[in-house]
Design an enzyme around this catalytic site. Sequence first.
Site, PDB file in Angstrom:
ATOM      1  N   ASP A  34      27.007  42.465  35.662  1.00  0.00           N
ATOM      2  CA  ASP A  34      28.281  43.052  36.512  1.00  0.00           C
ATOM      3  C   ASP A  34      27.819  44.294  37.293  1.00  0.00           C
ATOM      4  O   ASP A  34      26.723  45.113  36.575  1.00  0.00           O
ATOM      5  CB  ASP A  34      29.385  42.871  35.234  1.00  0.00           C
ATOM      6  CG  ASP A  34      30.585  42.905  36.064  1.00  0.00           C
ATOM      7  OD1 ASP A  34      30.935  43.158  37.190  1.00  0.00           O
ATOM      8  OD2 ASP A  34      31.803  42.307  35.620  1.00  0.00           O
ATOM      9  N   GLY A  64      24.017  45.274  38.207  1.00  0.00           N
ATOM     10  CA  GLY A  64      23.678  44.233  39.563  1.00  0.00           C
ATOM     11  C   GLY A  64      24.797  43.410  40.113  1.00  0.00           C
ATOM     12  O   GLY A  64      25.354  43.470  39.482  1.00  0.00           O
ATOM     13  N   LYS A  67      36.461  32.725  35.871  1.00  0.00           N
ATOM     14  CA  LYS A  67      37.171  33.512  36.660  1.00  0.00           C
ATOM     15  C   LYS A  67      36.399  33.883  38.071  1.00  0.00           C
ATOM     16  O   LYS A  67      37.802  35.222  38.487  1.00  0.00           O
ATOM     17  CB  LYS A  67      38.406  34.387  36.067  1.00  0.00           C
ATOM     18  CG  LYS A  67      39.677  33.421  35.461  1.00  0.00           C
ATOM     19  CD  LYS A  67      40.313  34.750  34.708  1.00  0.00           C
ATOM     20  CE  LYS A  67      41.101  35.400  35.540  1.00  0.00           C
ATOM     21  NZ  LYS A  67      42.296  35.317  34.717  1.00  0.00           N
ATOM     22  N   HIS A 100      37.434  31.034  41.757  1.00  0.00           N
ATOM     23  CA  HIS A 100      38.613  31.272  42.382  1.00  0.00           C
ATOM     24  C   HIS A 100      38.071  32.092  43.200  1.00  0.00           C
ATOM     25  O   HIS A 100      39.409  32.820  43.552  1.00  0.00           O
ATOM     26  CB  HIS A 100      39.508  30.814  41.360  1.00  0.00           C
ATOM     27  CG  HIS A 100      39.755  32.627  40.510  1.00  0.00           C
ATOM     28  ND1 HIS A 100      41.205  32.637  40.314  1.00  0.00           N
ATOM     29  CD2 HIS A 100      38.916  33.314  40.039  1.00  0.00           C
ATOM     30  CE1 HIS A 100      40.416  33.325  39.131  1.00  0.00           C
ATOM     31  NE2 HIS A 100      39.892  34.045  39.865  1.00  0.00           N
ATOM     32  N   GLN A 157      45.044  38.738  47.427  1.00  0.00           N
ATOM     33  CA  GLN A 157      43.907  39.827  46.314  1.00  0.00           C
ATOM     34  C   GLN A 157      42.436  39.109  46.904  1.00  0.00           C
ATOM     35  O   GLN A 157      41.977  39.832  46.587  1.00  0.00           O
ATOM     36  CB  GLN A 157      44.422  39.304  44.663  1.00  0.00           C
ATOM     37  CG  GLN A 157      45.954  40.110  44.676  1.00  0.00           C
ATOM     38  CD  GLN A 157      45.920  40.538  43.701  1.00  0.00           C
ATOM     39  OE1 GLN A 157      45.590  40.511  42.451  1.00  0.00           O
ATOM     40  NE2 GLN A 157      45.524  41.921  43.056  1.00  0.00           N
TER      41      GLN A 157
END
Length: 346
Positions: free
Chosen positions: A211, A236, A253, A256, A307
């Site tokens: 992440d 990263g 997730k 999406h 969002q």
Amino acid sequence: MGSTEDLDYPQIILQYNNGFLVSKVMFTACELGVFDLLLESGDPLSLDVIAARLGTSTTGMERLLDACVGLKLLSVELTQKGALYRNTEISNIYLTKSSPKSQYHIMMYYSNTVYLCWHYLTDAVREGRNQYERAFGVSSKDPFGAMYRSEEEMLKFLAGQNSIWGICGKDVLTAFDLSSFTRIYDLGGGGGALARECVSLYPNCTVTIYDLPKVVQVAKDQFIPPEEQRIAFHEGDFFKDSIPEADLYILSKILHDWDDDKCGQLLAKVYQACRPGGGVLLVESLLKEDRSGPVETQLYSMNMLVQTEGKERTPAEYSKLLVAAGFREVQVKRTGKLYDAILGRK
């Protein structure tokens, strides 16, 4: 075919109109600490005691408590000394901060962030883009830059996601037997709740959370205990930086959030990095093929509109993306819960 008199339109409209009110009652009771106070007390408490300990008016708290009773989040006992309130089982399990299955953090994220974006849903539908600019005055070009606009906001989001996987993680990770995959990368693994569930279910595996650097730092500091040796970290941006070789990549997730082009780019990179015989596990809320439901997934797709840059998809749409990237033997498993699993092999 029945007439319109067969349909109770007023009741249906009332139910949907009240949806906003119901959720705000629950969010407010959580935010004020009603359920935590009653859990810590161990005994039912009166209105006056609850209002005094939480620093609220008795007028407002009485209405809030009564609404929670009506929603079956609290129970009330009428005694000679007056009404005494206690939590119901569902509140103890899901609405108190200390519960292992607490949904407190995701509720606070919805209350303080998601709802502000949804205020501009009409604009999102007209324009086809997220609404961070209107809601918070920040650029909408980088959804996660907007989502992580402060450390406090990032912490709320990651804690909220962790609470989801505390309930749904086992379902998606056991939809397929993943025991043959020993080296796993959790791309966009965030706070690490899914990674922790994975090493618990599959003792022979190691999981690396890949992440952004600031997310990894928060995960290390706040969520993953240092003694958890089977979880590692890789800092990263998987769209810009290389993806190391592994047996299995988990994208929970993730797809999406993005349009088909960016999903295709990411899956192609994953395919190139994946060991022969390895695979990719997609964890998403799946639409029916005819897009008629589930209604929860349809609503999530609306949330992606306000969002992110993405949408919820059907199994066929995800399978098409996987096959285009080179994956084969694509299998879909519906869990019967909020999130489903798709496995593609190299």
